[in-house]
Scaffold this motif. Structure first.
Motif, PDB file in Angstrom:
ATOM      1  N   GLY A 131       0.814  -1.211   0.000  1.00 20.12           N
ATOM      2  CA  GLY A 131       0.000   0.000   0.000  1.00 20.12           C
ATOM      3  C   GLY A 131       0.843   1.255   0.000  1.00 20.12           C
ATOM      4  O   GLY A 131       2.034   1.229   0.339  1.00 20.12           O
ATOM      5  N   GLU A 132       0.221   2.365  -0.402  1.00 19.40           N
ATOM      6  CA  GLU A 132       0.883   3.666  -0.411  1.00 19.40           C
ATOM      7  C   GLU A 132       0.455   4.465   0.810  1.00 19.40           C
ATOM      8  O   GLU A 132      -0.696   4.420   1.223  1.00 19.40           O
ATOM      9  CB  GLU A 132       0.509   4.446  -1.674  1.00 19.40           C
ATOM     10  N   GLU A 133       1.398   5.218   1.350  1.00 16.97           N
ATOM     11  CA  GLU A 133       1.128   6.070   2.491  1.00 16.97           C
ATOM     12  C   GLU A 133       1.723   7.448   2.238  1.00 16.97           C
ATOM     13  O   GLU A 133       2.869   7.565   1.784  1.00 16.97           O
ATOM     14  CB  GLU A 133       1.722   5.463   3.774  1.00 16.97           C
ATOM     15  N   THR A 134       0.958   8.490   2.537  1.00 13.31           N
ATOM     16  CA  THR A 134       1.469   9.849   2.445  1.00 13.31           C
ATOM     17  C   THR A 134       1.905  10.285   3.833  1.00 13.31           C
ATOM     18  O   THR A 134       1.071  10.516   4.721  1.00 13.31           O
ATOM     19  CB  THR A 134       0.410  10.812   1.885  1.00 13.31           C
ATOM     20  N   VAL A 135       3.208  10.365   4.020  1.00 19.72           N
ATOM     21  CA  VAL A 135       3.790  10.745   5.302  1.00 19.72           C
ATOM     22  C   VAL A 135       3.836  12.275   5.347  1.00 19.72           C
ATOM     23  O   VAL A 135       4.381  12.916   4.450  1.00 19.72           O
ATOM     24  CB  VAL A 135       5.200  10.153   5.459  1.00 19.72           C
ATOM     25  N   GLN A 136       3.275  12.846   6.398  1.00 19.80           N
ATOM     26  CA  GLN A 136       3.075  14.292   6.454  1.00 19.80           C
ATOM     27  C   GLN A 136       3.904  14.932   7.564  1.00 19.80           C
ATOM     28  O   GLN A 136       3.929  14.441   8.691  1.00 19.80           O
ATOM     29  CB  GLN A 136       1.584  14.584   6.669  1.00 19.80           C
ATOM     30  N   LEU A 137       4.561  16.048   7.218  1.00 19.59           N
ATOM     31  CA  LEU A 137       5.391  16.796   8.156  1.00 19.59           C
ATOM     32  C   LEU A 137       4.716  18.124   8.485  1.00 19.59           C
ATOM     33  O   LEU A 137       4.362  18.895   7.585  1.00 19.59           O
ATOM     34  CB  LEU A 137       6.762  17.072   7.539  1.00 19.59           C
ATOM     35  N   TYR A 138       4.541  18.389   9.774  1.00 19.99           N
ATOM     36  CA  TYR A 138       3.963  19.651  10.241  1.00 19.99           C
ATOM     37  C   TYR A 138       4.931  20.293  11.229  1.00 19.99           C
ATOM     38  O   TYR A 138       5.686  19.604  11.923  1.00 19.99           O
ATOM     39  CB  TYR A 138       2.619  19.411  10.948  1.00 19.99           C
ATOM     40  N   ILE A 139       4.900  21.619  11.299  1.00 21.68           N
ATOM     41  CA  ILE A 139       5.757  22.357  12.228  1.00 21.68           C
ATOM     42  C   ILE A 139       4.909  23.386  12.957  1.00 21.68           C
ATOM     43  O   ILE A 139       4.000  23.990  12.377  1.00 21.68           O
ATOM     44  CB  ILE A 139       6.925  23.034  11.488  1.00 21.68           C
ATOM     45  N   ARG A 140       5.230  23.594  14.241  1.00 22.57           N
ATOM     46  CA  ARG A 140       4.595  24.657  15.023  1.00 22.57           C
ATOM     47  C   ARG A 140       5.656  25.584  15.591  1.00 22.57           C
ATOM     48  O   ARG A 140       6.631  25.134  16.199  1.00 22.57           O
ATOM     49  CB  ARG A 140       3.765  24.083  16.172  1.00 22.57           C
ATOM     50  N   ASP A 141       5.455  26.861  15.369  1.00 25.98           N
ATOM     51  CA  ASP A 141       6.284  27.904  15.971  1.00 25.98           C
ATOM     52  C   ASP A 141       5.670  28.211  17.331  1.00 25.98           C
ATOM     53  O   ASP A 141       4.558  28.736  17.423  1.00 25.98           O
ATOM     54  CB  ASP A 141       6.264  29.138  15.061  1.00 25.98           C
ATOM     55  N   MET A 142       6.391  27.905  18.410  1.00 34.27           N
ATOM     56  CA  MET A 142       5.809  27.958  19.747  1.00 34.27           C
ATOM     57  C   MET A 142       5.625  29.386  20.263  1.00 34.27           C
ATOM     58  O   MET A 142       4.696  29.670  21.022  1.00 34.27           O
ATOM     59  CB  MET A 142       6.665  27.155  20.730  1.00 34.27           C
ATOM     60  N   VAL A 143       6.519  30.299  19.876  1.00 34.72           N
ATOM     61  CA  VAL A 143       6.430  31.694  20.330  1.00 34.72           C
ATOM     62  C   VAL A 143       6.783  32.592  19.149  1.00 34.72           C
ATOM     63  O   VAL A 143       7.811  32.397  18.506  1.00 34.72           O
ATOM     64  CB  VAL A 143       7.393  31.985  21.503  1.00 34.72           C
ATOM     65  N   GLY A 144       5.934  33.564  18.869  1.00 34.48           N
ATOM     66  CA  GLY A 144       6.208  34.449  17.753  1.00 34.48           C
ATOM     67  C   GLY A 144       5.849  35.885  18.066  1.00 34.48           C
ATOM     68  O   GLY A 144       5.168  36.177  19.061  1.00 34.48           O
ATOM     69  N   SER A 145       6.298  36.776  17.193  1.00 36.98           N
ATOM     70  CA  SER A 145       5.945  38.188  17.361  1.00 36.98           C
ATOM     71  C   SER A 145       4.477  38.428  17.036  1.00 36.98           C
ATOM     72  O   SER A 145       3.907  39.436  17.440  1.00 36.98           O
ATOM     73  CB  SER A 145       6.826  39.055  16.462  1.00 36.98           C
ATOM     74  N   VAL A 146       3.882  37.509  16.267  1.00 35.96           N
ATOM     75  CA  VAL A 146       2.434  37.478  16.047  1.00 35.96           C
ATOM     76  C   VAL A 146       1.978  36.045  16.318  1.00 35.96           C
ATOM     77  O   VAL A 146       2.776  35.111  16.290  1.00 35.96           O
ATOM     78  CB  VAL A 146       2.064  37.899  14.609  1.00 35.96           C
ATOM     79  N   THR A 147       0.708  35.864  16.592  1.00 39.87           N
ATOM     80  CA  THR A 147       0.210  34.531  16.911  1.00 39.87           C
ATOM     81  C   THR A 147       0.390  33.607  15.715  1.00 39.87           C
ATOM     82  O   THR A 147       0.238  34.004  14.562  1.00 39.87           O
ATOM     83  CB  THR A 147      -1.271  34.576  17.317  1.00 39.87           C
ATOM     84  N   ARG A 148       0.716  32.353  16.000  1.00 46.60           N
ATOM     85  CA  ARG A 148       1.032  31.379  14.956  1.00 46.60           C
ATOM     86  C   ARG A 148       0.100  30.186  15.038  1.00 46.60           C
ATOM     87  O   ARG A 148      -0.427  29.857  16.110  1.00 46.60           O
ATOM     88  CB  ARG A 148       2.491  30.908  15.119  1.00 46.60           C
ATOM     89  N   PRO A 149      -0.139  29.484  13.926  1.00 47.61           N
ATOM     90  CA  PRO A 149      -1.049  28.331  13.926  1.00 47.61           C
ATOM     91  C   PRO A 149      -0.552  27.192  14.811  1.00 47.61           C
ATOM     92  O   PRO A 149       0.640  27.081  15.111  1.00 47.61           O
ATOM     93  CB  PRO A 149      -1.070  27.909  12.452  1.00 47.61           C
ATOM     94  N   LEU A 150      -1.486  26.336  15.202  1.00 45.85           N
ATOM     95  CA  LEU A 150      -1.140  25.173  16.031  1.00 45.85           C
ATOM     96  C   LEU A 150      -0.209  24.212  15.296  1.00 45.85           C
ATOM     97  O   LEU A 150       0.602  23.533  15.915  1.00 45.85           O
ATOM     98  CB  LEU A 150      -2.410  24.439  16.458  1.00 45.85           C
ATOM     99  N   LYS A 151      -0.348  24.126  14.002  1.00 47.39           N
ATOM    100  CA  LYS A 151       0.607  23.382  13.173  1.00 47.39           C
ATOM    101  C   LYS A 151       0.380  23.768  11.724  1.00 47.39           C
ATOM    102  O   LYS A 151      -0.716  24.195  11.340  1.00 47.39           O
ATOM    103  CB  LYS A 151       0.505  21.860  13.363  1.00 47.39           C
ATOM    104  N   GLU A 152       1.443  23.644  10.939  1.00 46.04           N
ATOM    105  CA  GLU A 152       1.377  23.973   9.511  1.00 46.04           C
ATOM    106  C   GLU A 152       2.076  22.886   8.707  1.00 46.04           C
ATOM    107  O   GLU A 152       3.187  22.472   9.046  1.00 46.04           O
ATOM    108  CB  GLU A 152       2.067  25.304   9.226  1.00 46.04           C
ATOM    109  N   LEU A 153       1.445  22.445   7.628  1.00 45.83           N
ATOM    110  CA  LEU A 153       2.068  21.476   6.730  1.00 45.83           C
ATOM    111  C   LEU A 153       3.306  22.097   6.098  1.00 45.83           C
ATOM    112  O   LEU A 153       3.246  23.190   5.540  1.00 45.83           O
ATOM    113  CB  LEU A 153       1.079  21.059   5.639  1.00 45.83           C
TER     114      LEU A 153
END
Length: 758
Positions: free
Chosen positions: A675-697
């Protein structure tokens, strides 16, 4: 002596032209042509019309088209195709207009021309940019064989509200994936040489923010901050521009209180100055005229505003044609603005090779050899199978056995008309493969199929007429709905398994097809609920153009396959998946809500100051009547295999500018089939000068694993993956702590942490 001097000057001029770069040659040619054009002819190049000889895609059909072509007052046509019709119009321009400037011919080729692929939302669920590019390449070949050289695609609007019907035309809710797909589509359409007769000029749309229409109602107001535009909604458009897209279409909505079609910040400051776009901008269907209803003035005023903003071509409305000369005399537009717009359109025609050969795309032998070929249909079948998403599969009901008796039920189970989906303007639904045909083709004589319609798509005749205003209304059976359900139950009783095919009619999604109810129509829900009560293994196949809200179905069905509208080869592709000839690998690109009250819903949202994270929910950001989480999250999709993820390992826990970190995970196929699997990488910026998403692809890789095989998957993380637009609209990464997530979807992930140090 004088003759010799003239010959030398002429020879010098020819040698100078020959030594020029292709771009310089184009500019020299266009400048020479424009020096011969009258003002009326220049304005004529800005006029795009539809003659009504083909398939109208709006509510207005242009009048007096032939006469205007003769007078040089038409720059392009859309809505017609076929060598004979294109030749007829082009011959008129080349033989009877003064300067013999060729016309450009466009059409809405959204997910295929004659060979129809899955709707774009379905295509995106393949997470396979090479496959998507291939679909666009085939579409370009077929469209160009049918006389076309310009397609109004790709549609790259980020959409997070399933009520909006045009969510079907885009690639979902994520800017990173949407950007990858935008690039692939442009490359597929345009290739590497636009002068080749099997390439077409792409037109990215709808610029900009159209997918964020308030309340999901088409053509409605859009309002958002610049920082949100730059981070979340603009990236796919810019990706298309960076890929060299030849044209851009303005959107119907307003931006910062100014309609996009007349918005100078959007069309000039952003698109041309900041992004360096060199092509031309065309309005959407009568969107210049519609600025009047927005409250921007009369036709002369809005036409002048649109030209001043940077619009080059007016689709259908003819405001440019009828008012620009008046505005020039009044001083509200300039000759240079008209010249600039005309030049951009002539340059597009030059790039397409139309000045070398106006009939480059008119070849009577091509359609029979290049359209709806066996090879194209096979590609459509393979691509459709890879776009489908397995949402549920209790006790491995799927794949079906190629033996015994299958009850095939539902208003979409044996229905040619609805297979192609919305925006298949040149598709022939009589050539589509129904699910019943597909099951027969794939199972052969080893499976007995018993069929019942079971329900109408809708029992509401007024709604059925509203769905299809330009075609035969969705069919309503003369039988009483209860009688149809009783027949379906009787058929189900004879079967080992039941497959019910339900969802939307093709035109229940798409343009002017917004919905406030995201459930199945009542007639179909009643049918499925009756089949659930039989206790038979129930496989539900969904055909739809948007995420639906179906928690009751998730609870009651044995298996659910999201097949979208899969195109010409829908039936064969669906059967390939149902019987296991293809192991499903699709992953959702839009979150599926539990009910309409959750929308807009998307994975990469931000935290509030009072996030609900379990425990006492009072005074937290939640609902009283439903959980916050979607029914199916972004990136979700099952397989006939079962994949496990080990711990995420980082090569370093500190990242410095100019360096990279490798994030690794071992994925194992625990199942007994490959079978095929799409392995996905997400990153979260924990502290920013502006609010950041909980995770981003920030990355994904599609891998094939044999049964019980384990594969190590690596992702390289650099400072570039951490950049975003801050409150000054500066694109930069900020030092600090980050989390990296890798998993099978946006919800089910393993995580690790690192720090960016500058």
């Amino acid at each position: 002596m004088r003759r010799t001097l003239l010959l030398l000057v002429t020879l010098f001029s020819l040698l100078h032209i020959a030594a020029q770069t292709p771009d310089a040659k184009m500019k020299t040619f266009v400048a020479g042509l424009m020096s011969k054009m009258t003002l009326d002819e220049k304005i004529g190049q800005l006029n795009l019309v539809t003659p009504g000889w083909g398939v109208p895609t709006g509510s207005v059909v242009s009048k007096g088209v032939e006469d205007n072509i003769r007078k040089g007052r038409v720059g392009g046509l859309f809505g017609i195709f076929g060598p004979d019709k294109v030749r007829q119009a082009q011959t008129l321009a080349m033989n009877e207009s003064r300067l013999k400037i060729p016309l450009i011919f466009g059409l809405d080729v959204i997910h295929g021309h004659k060979t129809i692929f899955p709707i774009p939302l379905g295509l995106s669920c393949s997470w396979d940019t090479a496959l998507i590019e291939r679909s666009a390449r085939i579409a370009a070949t077929e469209a160009s064989a049918d006389g076309l050289c310009w397609v109004f695609s790709p549609m790259v609007d980020i959409a997070r509200d399933a009520r909006w019907g045009r969510i079907a035309e885009g690639s979902g809710e994520d800017p990173y994936l949407g950007s990858k797909i935008a690039r692939a589509m442009v490359k597929g359409y345009q290739g590497t040489d636009l002068t080749k007769d099997n390439t077409v000029m792409a037109c990215v749309k709808h610029f900009a923010l159209y997918g964020a229409a308030e309340s999901g109602r088409d053509y409605n107001t859009t309002d958002m901050s610049r920082i949100r535009m730059y981070n979340e909604y603009l990236p796919p458009y810019k990706a298309a521009v960076d890929a060299g897209v030849g044209s851009v279409m303005s959107s119907f909505n307003e931006i910062d209180g100014i309609p996009a079609t007349g918005n100078r910040w959007l069309l000039t400051n952003l698109l041309r100055t900041q992004w360096g776009f060199k092509g031309f901008v065309v309005s959407d269907y009568t969107s210049v005229n519609e600025m009047i209803a927005h409250g921007m003035g009369d036709l002369q005023a809005v036409s002048a505003q649109a030209l001043n903003a940077g619009l080059d071509m007016d689709m259908v409305g003819e405001g440019f044609l009828t008012t620009l000369q008046k505005s020039l005399k009044a001083g509200t537009v300039t000759t240079k603005q008209i010249d600039d717009a005309c030049r951009r359109i002539l340059e597009a025609k030059y790039r397409l090779g139309l000045f070398d050969d106006p009939f480059r795309y008119v070849n009577d032998t091509r359609p029979g050899k290049e359209i709806l070929t066996a090879e194209n249909r096979q590609a459509a079948r393979e691509i459709a199978a890879r776009s489908m998403v397995l949402l549920k599969n209790d006790r491995q009901v799927l794949p079906l056995k190629k033996s015994g008796t299958i009850a095939l039920i539902g208003p979409l189970a044996n229905n040619h008309t609805e297979m192609l989906g919305t925006w298949a303007v040149s598709g022939d639904n009589t050539k589509s493969i129904t699910i019943q045909q597909g099951i027969q083709n794939v199972s052969g004589n080893s499976v007995s199929i018993v069929y019942a319609k079971g329900a109408n798509i809708t029992d509401d005749s007024a709604f059925a007429k509203r769905i299809s205003p330009f075609a035969k209304p969705t069919e309503i059976d003369a039988r009483h709905p209860d009688d149809m359900i009783h027949e379906a139950i009787d058929v189900a009783a004879k079967a080992d398994a039941v497959v019910v095919v339900v969802g939307e009619a093709a035109e229940m999604s798409g343009e002017s097809a917004s919905r406030t109810d995201l459930d199945l129509p009542g007639s179909q829900r009643k049918l499925v609920e009756a089949l659930i009560k039989t206790g038979k293994p129930l496989v539900v196949v969904l055909l739809n153009g948007r995420p639906l809200a179906l928690p009751w179905l998730q609870e009651g069905a044995s298996a659910i396959l999201e097949a979208w509208f899969a195109g010409t080869e829908a039936g064969n592709a669906i059967a390939d998946v149902l019987f296991g000839n293809y192991n499903p690998s699709g992953k959702l690109t839009t979150s599926f809500p539990r009910n309409v009250g959750q929308v807009p819903i998307y994975y990469n949202h931000k935290n509030t100051g009072r996030p609900f994270e379990g425990g006492d929910p009072k005074f937290k950001s939640d609902y009283l009547d439903v959980v916050n989480e979607p029914l199916y999250p972004f990136g979700y999709g099952l397989s006939y295999s079962s994949f496990s993820y080990d711990t995420v390992l980082l090569s370093e826990t500190t990242l410095r500018p100019g360096q990279s970190i490798t994030a690794s995970v071992t994925v194992t196929n625990k199942g007994d089939v490959a079978g095929e699997e799409t392995v996905q990488l997400y990153i979260r910026d924990m502290v920013g000068s502006v609010t950041r998403p909980l995770k981003e692809l920030k990355g994904f890789k599609k891998i094939m694993l044999k049964a019980h095989e384990a594969v190590k998957v690596d992702f390289s993380i650099t400072e570039n993956e951490l950049k975003f637009y801050n409150s000054d609209l500066k694109y930069a990464a900020e030092p600090g702590d980050f989390k990296v997530f890798i998993g099978t979807n946006s919800r089910d992930v393993k995580e690790a942490a690192f720090r960016l140090v500058k």
